[in-house]
Design an enzyme around this catalytic site. Structure first.
Site, PDB file in Angstrom:
ATOM      1  N   SER A   9      -6.332  -6.039  15.756  1.00 39.03           N
ATOM      2  CA  SER A   9      -4.886  -6.099  15.536  1.00 39.03           C
ATOM      3  C   SER A   9      -4.151  -6.454  16.813  1.00 39.03           C
ATOM      4  O   SER A   9      -4.264  -5.746  17.824  1.00 39.03           O
ATOM      5  CB  SER A   9      -4.378  -4.753  15.014  1.00 39.03           C
ATOM      6  OG  SER A   9      -2.965  -4.742  14.990  1.00 39.03           O
ATOM      7  N   HIS A  32      -5.909  -9.785  13.047  1.00 37.28           N
ATOM      8  CA  HIS A  32      -5.001  -9.025  12.183  1.00 37.28           C
ATOM      9  C   HIS A  32      -3.582  -9.064  12.753  1.00 37.28           C
ATOM     10  O   HIS A  32      -3.360  -8.652  13.900  1.00 37.28           O
ATOM     11  CB  HIS A  32      -5.479  -7.574  12.075  1.00 37.28           C
ATOM     12  CG  HIS A  32      -4.827  -6.795  10.991  1.00 37.28           C
ATOM     13  ND1 HIS A  32      -5.211  -6.884   9.662  1.00 37.28           N
ATOM     14  CD2 HIS A  32      -3.794  -5.914  11.019  1.00 37.28           C
ATOM     15  CE1 HIS A  32      -4.460  -6.085   8.933  1.00 37.28           C
ATOM     16  NE2 HIS A  32      -3.590  -5.480   9.732  1.00 37.28           N
ATOM     17  N   ASP A  34       0.149  -7.761  12.055  1.00 39.90           N
ATOM     18  CA  ASP A  34       0.998  -6.824  11.320  1.00 39.90           C
ATOM     19  C   ASP A  34       2.449  -7.292  11.346  1.00 39.90           C
ATOM     20  O   ASP A  34       3.082  -7.322  12.405  1.00 39.90           O
ATOM     21  CB  ASP A  34       0.909  -5.428  11.940  1.00 39.90           C
ATOM     22  CG  ASP A  34      -0.422  -4.756  11.656  1.00 39.90           C
ATOM     23  OD1 ASP A  34      -0.802  -4.685  10.475  1.00 39.90           O
ATOM     24  OD2 ASP A  34      -1.077  -4.297  12.608  1.00 39.90           O
ATOM     25  N   MET A  36       6.125  -6.434  10.356  1.00 37.14           N
ATOM     26  CA  MET A  36       6.983  -5.299   9.986  1.00 37.14           C
ATOM     27  C   MET A  36       8.446  -5.719  10.064  1.00 37.14           C
ATOM     28  O   MET A  36       8.841  -6.440  10.986  1.00 37.14           O
ATOM     29  CB  MET A  36       6.741  -4.119  10.925  1.00 37.14           C
ATOM     30  CG  MET A  36       5.289  -3.692  11.030  1.00 37.14           C
ATOM     31  SD  MET A  36       5.104  -2.218  12.065  1.00 37.14           S
ATOM     32  CE  MET A  36       3.359  -2.305  12.454  1.00 37.14           C
ATOM     33  N   HIS A  65      -0.871  -9.059   7.503  1.00 34.51           N
ATOM     34  CA  HIS A  65      -0.549  -7.843   6.749  1.00 34.51           C
ATOM     35  C   HIS A  65       0.969  -7.702   6.683  1.00 34.51           C
ATOM     36  O   HIS A  65       1.616  -7.405   7.675  1.00 34.51           O
ATOM     37  CB  HIS A  65      -1.209  -6.655   7.454  1.00 34.51           C
ATOM     38  CG  HIS A  65      -0.884  -5.319   6.879  1.00 34.51           C
ATOM     39  ND1 HIS A  65      -1.199  -4.148   7.533  1.00 34.51           N
ATOM     40  CD2 HIS A  65      -0.272  -4.951   5.728  1.00 34.51           C
ATOM     41  CE1 HIS A  65      -0.805  -3.134   6.805  1.00 34.51           C
ATOM     42  NE2 HIS A  65      -0.224  -3.587   5.710  1.00 34.51           N
ATOM     43  N   MET A  67       3.961  -5.822   5.982  1.00 41.58           N
ATOM     44  CA  MET A  67       4.586  -4.511   5.783  1.00 41.58           C
ATOM     45  C   MET A  67       6.089  -4.704   5.704  1.00 41.58           C
ATOM     46  O   MET A  67       6.836  -4.328   6.601  1.00 41.58           O
ATOM     47  CB  MET A  67       4.197  -3.578   6.936  1.00 41.58           C
ATOM     48  CG  MET A  67       2.750  -3.148   6.876  1.00 41.58           C
ATOM     49  SD  MET A  67       2.287  -2.019   8.209  1.00 41.58           S
ATOM     50  CE  MET A  67       1.728  -3.212   9.422  1.00 41.58           C
ATOM     51  N   MET A 136      -4.695   1.679   3.754  1.00 48.24           N
ATOM     52  CA  MET A 136      -4.136   2.219   4.985  1.00 48.24           C
ATOM     53  C   MET A 136      -4.710   3.615   5.212  1.00 48.24           C
ATOM     54  O   MET A 136      -4.633   4.477   4.341  1.00 48.24           O
ATOM     55  CB  MET A 136      -2.614   2.290   4.907  1.00 48.24           C
ATOM     56  CG  MET A 136      -1.905   0.943   4.857  1.00 48.24           C
ATOM     57  SD  MET A 136      -2.249  -0.089   6.309  1.00 48.24           S
ATOM     58  CE  MET A 136      -1.610   0.946   7.637  1.00 48.24           C
ATOM     59  N   ASP A 174      -7.399   0.072   7.664  1.00 46.00           N
ATOM     60  CA  ASP A 174      -6.512  -0.135   8.811  1.00 46.00           C
ATOM     61  C   ASP A 174      -5.920   1.193   9.253  1.00 46.00           C
ATOM     62  O   ASP A 174      -5.213   1.847   8.489  1.00 46.00           O
ATOM     63  CB  ASP A 174      -5.387  -1.102   8.415  1.00 46.00           C
ATOM     64  CG  ASP A 174      -4.453  -1.441   9.566  1.00 46.00           C
ATOM     65  OD1 ASP A 174      -4.672  -0.951  10.692  1.00 46.00           O
ATOM     66  OD2 ASP A 174      -3.488  -2.200   9.340  1.00 46.00           O
TER      67      ASP A 174
END
Length: 225
Positions: A9, A32, A34, A36, A65, A67, A136, A174
């Site tokens: 990540s 990875h 993320d 957000m 990913h 989110m 998660m 994760d």
């Protein structure tokens, strides 16, 4: 059982030297990323330009990913920027089948994410269409959290669900993954592991990726024992 894959990540990477850090993990299976939005999670992170840069400087597939609230409004940005696989949260997706179909139409692999308190049974009607399920093992928003032990039971439940449906999506975990628990996580059913600080916090990230993969592979033997 598929080979164990490691997805470092970049939440734990040095963003001031992202190209350099990605070069250090060129032996990884995924990168990875993320995403957000400061709404679905209390943190705010990467826009599509980061995906575009990662695609330009690395040959490692991008595992994005999402989110975010209302992911159907922004998945195209990340798909067009170069994401190879995009996962969206069950809790945030109003039209989940539509999102999965949209991603497949764009040639992007599609997955669904479950928060720690979201039950696996909710995937019953979508599991046949998924390339990945991400569980998660921490509450999303920040790196460096402690692994939630109840994830082991969810992994076993998810593996049973896939077996009943005769499907074999990648199963990713994760949050709080490291050398101390990766073998047990794989033994419970995971085959893709997200690791942030365990990789980028080490002196040799490439060796950390190798070591995590080797430890995970030992978990396959335990699963098949």
């Amino acid at each position: 059982m598929r080979n164990v894959k490691i997805s470092p990540s970049i939440l734990s990477a040095d963003l001031g030297n992202l190209a350099g850090d990605l070069e250090k993990i060129s032996n990884a299976d995924f990168i990875h990323i993320d995403v957000m939005d400061g709404h679905f999670t209390p943190n705010l992170t990467f826009g599509p330009e980061v995906v575009r840069v990662a695609k330009r400087v690395s040959n490692v597939p991008l595992d994005v990913h999402m989110m975010v609230s209302n992911p159907e409004e922004s998945i195209d940005w990340y798909a067009d920027a170069g994401a190879d696989l995009i996962t969206v949260h069950y809790e945030a997706a109003t039209h989940l089948h539509r999102i999965v179909s949209r991603l497949h139409d764009k040639g992007v692999q599609a997955g669904v994410v479950l928060n720690p308190a979201t039950p696996v049974c909710l995937l019953e009607s979508i599991i046949d269409d998924l390339d990945m399920v991400l569980l998660m093992s921490v509450n999303p928003g920040f790196g460096g959290q402690k692994y939630i032990e109840a994830t082991y039971a969810k992994l076993r439940e998810l593996t049973a669900l896939c077996k009943r449906h005769g499907v074999d999506p990648m199963i990713e975990v994760d949050g709080g993954v490291g050398m101390g628990n990766i073998e047990q996580i794989v033994a419970a059913g995971a085959n893709v592991l997200v690791a942030g600080s365990a990789v980028f916090g080490s002196q040799d990230p490439a060796q950390a990726v190798f070591d995590l993969r080797e430890a995970g592979t030992r978990g396959i033997a335990k699963q098949n024992a």
